[in-house]
Write an enzyme that holds these catalytic residues in place. Structure first.
Site, PDB file in Angstrom:
ATOM      1  N   LYS A  21       2.675  -0.044  -3.184  1.00  9.69           N
ATOM      2  CA  LYS A  21       1.750  -0.782  -4.039  1.00  9.69           C
ATOM      3  C   LYS A  21       1.982  -2.283  -3.898  1.00  9.69           C
ATOM      4  O   LYS A  21       3.062  -2.730  -3.503  1.00  9.69           O
ATOM      5  CB  LYS A  21       1.897  -0.355  -5.499  1.00  9.69           C
TER       6      LYS A  21
ATOM      7  N   ASP B 188      -1.846   0.893  -2.967  1.00  7.57           N
ATOM      8  CA  ASP B 188      -2.357   1.140  -4.318  1.00  7.57           C
ATOM      9  C   ASP B 188      -3.450   2.206  -4.300  1.00  7.57           C
ATOM     10  O   ASP B 188      -3.591   2.976  -5.244  1.00  7.57           O
ATOM     11  CB  ASP B 188      -2.922  -0.155  -4.920  1.00  7.57           C
TER      12      ASP B 188
ATOM     13  N   LYS C 137      -4.922  -9.560   2.195  1.00  5.75           N
ATOM     14  CA  LYS C 137      -4.327 -10.874   1.919  1.00  5.75           C
ATOM     15  C   LYS C 137      -3.813 -11.519   3.194  1.00  5.75           C
ATOM     16  O   LYS C 137      -3.541 -12.724   3.223  1.00  5.75           O
ATOM     17  CB  LYS C 137      -3.178 -10.748   0.909  1.00  5.75           C
TER      18      LYS C 137
END
Length: 292
Positions: A13, A130, A44
């Protein structure tokens, strides 16, 4: 006969230390003499920056948006000790599927036979854990990765994410999907944290690959834009990462885990919550906490 490339996916996660762990594994493998590519699969696009002095690299999706024709070498950058770094990237904010970058990037590199050209020993996919859906499930669903490892701590949401990953591996295991190598237990400084992770892996029929403590040396290294292996190679933390890398080198057989159902997991967590309250209040001794 071409050598077999060992392809590994590391899930976890957000915020659990997945990219830190992955980059230190890549660095440790490279220092041990292996040719490594780290493949960042998080939108990201920050998986590989500690392998490159804190520098972010252009992503595959950004490059495809700028150019009509992209050569694989346009999106491969060299990092610490010759590690090849790739960032899949993601869509523009609010548009499209975040997992699309993984699908597109893997296809680009495979079509151009880059793994073979670079004579790689290891390709390590750093994947957001996640959610295990769409593009994020590609390394598992398509069997791109041979072995899957998950980074977790003793925190419930980290274990919840790991258990969800186990469900995905279980689902795709009959269709040629990747199997589970084991759990990397991160931020394990308290005895009860180790006991919680040990109990979780026992119930889900898997194993702990390594216990990684929380260490200020990791923070110091990352503030310099480096892995611990590069910044502080003789530290105890670096020795832990090297031990983990060696266990991954030696690992040959992955298996189908036995995930807990959501209600069962919730009940299990509640029981551990009661034990920790009793431990904190002094009603039970630390060594007895895992035996209640």
């Amino acid at each position: 006969m071409a050598k077999k490339i060992k392809q590994i996916a590391i899930y976890g996660k957000g915020g659990i230390g997945k990219s830190t762990t992955t980059s230190n594994i890549s660095a440790a493998l490279s220092v041990a003499g292996y040719k490594v590519m780290q493949f960042g699969c998080d939108p990201k696009s920050d998986s590989t920056n500690t392998l490159r002095g804190g520098e972010y690299i252009p992503t595959v999706l950004d490059t495809l948006r700028d150019k009509q024709i992209v050569r694989a070498h346009d999106v491969i950058f060299e990092g610490f000790n010759g590690i090849y770094c790739v960032e899949a990237g993601g869509p523009a904010p609010g548009v499209g599927c975040a997992g699309r970058g993984i699908i597109t990037s893997v296809s680009l590199l495979k079509q151009q036979k880059v793994f073979e050209e670079l004579d790689l020993d290891y390709v390590i996919y750093d994947v957001l854990g996640d959610v295990v859906c769409g593009g994020f499930a590609v390394p598992v669903r398509e069997g791109i990765a041979e072995h899957v490892f998950t980074v977790t701590s003793a925190d419930f949401m980290a274990i919840y994410a790991a258990n969800n990953l186990f469900k995905g591996i279980h689902k795709y295991s009959t269709e040629g999907g990747a199997l589970l190598g084991g759990v990397i237990a991160n931020s394990i400084n308290a005895p009860y944290a180790k006991e919680i992770v040990d109990d979780f892996v026992a119930r889900t029929h898997t194993q702990v690959m390594e216990y990684v403590p929380r260490s200020v040396s990791v923070t110091q290294a990352e503030l310099q834009g480096k892995t611990t292996i590069e910044a502080d190679p003789d530290s105890n933390q670096a020795k832990v990462y090297k031990s983990l890398a060696q266990k991954i080198i030696n690992h040959t057989e992955s298996k189908v885990p036995a995930p807990m159902e959501t209600g069962e997991l919730r009940q299990w967590a509640a029981e551990w919550g009661k034990q920790l309250v009793a431990l904190e209040s002094g009603l039970i001794a630390p060594a007895a906490a895992g035996n209640l």
